[in-house]
Write an enzyme that holds these catalytic residues in place. Structure first.
Site, short mmCIF file in Angstrom:
data_model
loop_
_atom_site.label_atom_id
_atom_site.label_comp_id
_atom_site.label_asym_id
_atom_site.label_seq_id
_atom_site.Cartn_x
_atom_site.Cartn_y
_atom_site.Cartn_z
N CYS A 32 52.85 35.13 63.67
CA CYS A 32 52.27 35.71 62.46
C CYS A 32 52.51 34.83 61.24
O CYS A 32 51.66 34.75 60.34
CB CYS A 32 52.84 37.10 62.23
SG CYS A 32 54.63 37.15 62.05
N ASN A 41 45.61 41.16 58.69
CA ASN A 41 46.57 41.02 59.77
C ASN A 41 46.05 39.99 60.78
O ASN A 41 44.93 39.48 60.64
CB ASN A 41 46.81 42.37 60.44
CG ASN A 41 48.10 42.42 61.23
OD1 ASN A 41 48.90 41.48 61.19
ND2 ASN A 41 48.33 43.50 61.94
N HIS A 97 57.31 40.83 59.85
CA HIS A 97 55.92 40.48 60.13
C HIS A 97 55.30 39.83 58.90
O HIS A 97 55.43 40.36 57.78
CB HIS A 97 55.13 41.73 60.52
CG HIS A 97 53.75 41.45 61.02
ND1 HIS A 97 53.47 40.47 61.96
CD2 HIS A 97 52.55 42.03 60.72
CE1 HIS A 97 52.16 40.47 62.21
NE2 HIS A 97 51.59 41.39 61.47
#
Length: 484
Positions: free
Chosen positions: A295, A451, A431
């Site tokens: 990520c 995302n 994240h």
């Protein structure tokens, strides 16, 4: 323990508070055929972990093996069943009482990332006590009725996050008695929708029990959310919390200091009432990191894409794979930090495009070519933790790389998420994502977050988080590249 922490622990919402359901066993293991050769390496690793700390002469020996593998790129998740033979023990220095030889039936889950193994689960017991279904959680379909009820989706915005602010949620009507039938139907639809295949009936039964536990957990999260978010079935609903965290999240964000960045110059705190860089051409399509904790790379490339567009006038989809392969300060699929990634881009001499250096979802040798680099950065900066100033900076300067606590995101479907602060601590970020805009829905302020879990998650790949309350640490690690 504080009263509200006791309650949250009871509800199973604190990290690690609830163990995953154990995987059911098959009694007829004698009928297992020869194992696939690819299962041997992860099985040997699991055996090594099982025997760790055992004295010589007491270590178990591998017997029969069977299992299945789920892949993304070169990342593999192995679900294994194995028989282990434990030798007899008569040494009083090792065993208090004599122990006869016995056979154990074990289930293991092993994650393999380019040969690096991580044991996610170990569950063993004597063969004669392991019968089909024995490993399933007791009353898996109805455990929620004993702890939490069919809770309303709308409730007061209780700012005093104490025991009394949520205890009333336990006093509603119990879950319906036909829940098992409903859950089986929902699980069937999940399997069809997300094209799931399971190796055996035992594996399918276990995944169903995981799914049911996850739906109970999603219901609890729903009940305690103070925003407008809806939680429920997602493509991650058959993964345990531990599996999800290990494969998709990035705990390095809260463990490693990273490179120190200078503070960005303030642009003031006057921000338009709403802003969205997607409608202004500064954001590429939603990407998918796959079974890889990368990520951090997607967050940084998204920021650089926006900075390049705003300063050079061209929107390019940039290569995350270059960072996985060539950023030696970070750990590829095992996690990384945006501050390190900026330094790597600057030191390498730029980023190639996604077309020239495509994403594989695992680390490979560095193939960066300076001649193919299409963008560069001059520096990177750390941004204010004041959300009003962040909004002003975003509107004037472009999308922002941020890190958040991903609590509840495994089950997020749509709406504006606002978990209770004890559940979504700003000190437990795991994240990295991209702020692309902000605004209000029905007078609820939000951040629009890009995302990297594909368009089949959330609102077409986007997450909406409450703005102005420091929700989930969204303001604690904001940064940007600098392109002159």
């Amino acid at each position: 323990m504080a009263p509200w922490l006791q309650l949250l622990s009871l509800l199973g919402l604190l990290p690690g508070a609830v163990a995953a359901p154990a995987q059911p066993r098959a009694a007829s293991f004698q009928a297992w055929g020869p194992p696939s050769p690819e299962l041997l390496a992860p099985t040997r690793f699991a055996l090594e972990m099982f025997n760790r700390g055992r004295a010589a002469g007491t270590r178990a020996v591998l017997g029969l093996v069977r299992g299945r593998v789920r892949r993304a790129g070169q990342g593999s998740l192995y679900s294994l069943e194995a028989t282990l033979e434990e030798p007899p023990c008569n040494d009083p220095m090792v065993c208090r009482l004599p122990v006869s030889k016995k056979t154990l039936l074990c289930s293991f889950q092993v994650l393999d990332e380019l040969g690096r193994h991580v044991l996610l689960r170990k569950d063993c017991g004597p063969v004669d006590t392991k019968v089909p279904g024995a490993g399933e959680p007791k009353s898996a379909f109805t455990q929620g009725s004993a702890m939490i009820s069919s809770l309303s989706q709308n409730h007061p915005d209780n700012r005093n996050e104490t025991f009394s602010s949520v205890i009333s949620l336990l006093n509603e009507d119990p879950l319906s008695q036909d829940l098992p039938v409903k859950m089986a139907s929902i699980f069937k639809n999940f399997v069809i929708t997300y094209n799931r295949t399971y190796e055996s009936k035992e594996e399918a039964r276990w995944r169903l029990s995981v799914f049911v536990n996850n739906m109970v957990r999603a219901q609890k999260i729903q009940a305690l959310d103070r925003g407008t978010a809806q939680y429920g079935v997602t493509k991650f609903s058959d993964l345990t919390e531990e599996e999800f965290r290990t494969i998709y999240l990035n705990t390095l964000l809260r463990k490693e200091p990273g490179n120190k960045m200078k503070q960005a110059k303030s642009v003031g705190d006057l921000a338009p009432p709403e802003w969205d860089w997607r409608s202004k051409g500064a954001v590429t399509k939603v990407k998918d990191q796959g079974m890889c904790g990368s990520c951090w790379a997607f967050s940084v490339t998204g920021n650089v894409e926006g900075q390049w567009f705003l300063n050079q006038g061209t929107l390019l989809s940039l290569s995350e794979q270059e960072l996985l392969d060539c950023d030696k300060m970070d750990k590829a699929c095992m996690g990384g930090l945006p501050s390190n990634a900026y330094s790597a881009i600057k030191n390498l001499g730029g980023l190639e495009t996604e077309d020239d250096y495509s994403y594989q979802g695992h680390m490979q040798s560095c193939n960066f070519s300076a001649e193919k680099a299409k963008v560069y950065i001059n520096d990177s900066v750390e941004l204010s933790q004041n959300e009003q100033k962040l909004a002003a900076w975003l509107a004037k300067r472009g999308p922002i790389s941020v890190a958040i606590n991903a609590f509840g995101m495994q089950f997020y479907r749509h709406g504006i998420s606002r978990p209770l602060r004890p559940l979504c601590s700003p000190w437990l970020i795991d994240h990295a994502v991209l702020l692309v805009g902000y605004g209000n829905r029905s007078d609820v302020p939000f951040w629009a977050i890009k995302n990297s879990w594909g368009t089949d998650w959330g609102e077409k790949g986007y997450y909406y988080l409450h703005r102005g309350s420091g929700a989930c640490g969204v303001n604690t690690m904001a940064s940007s590249a600098v392109v002159d």
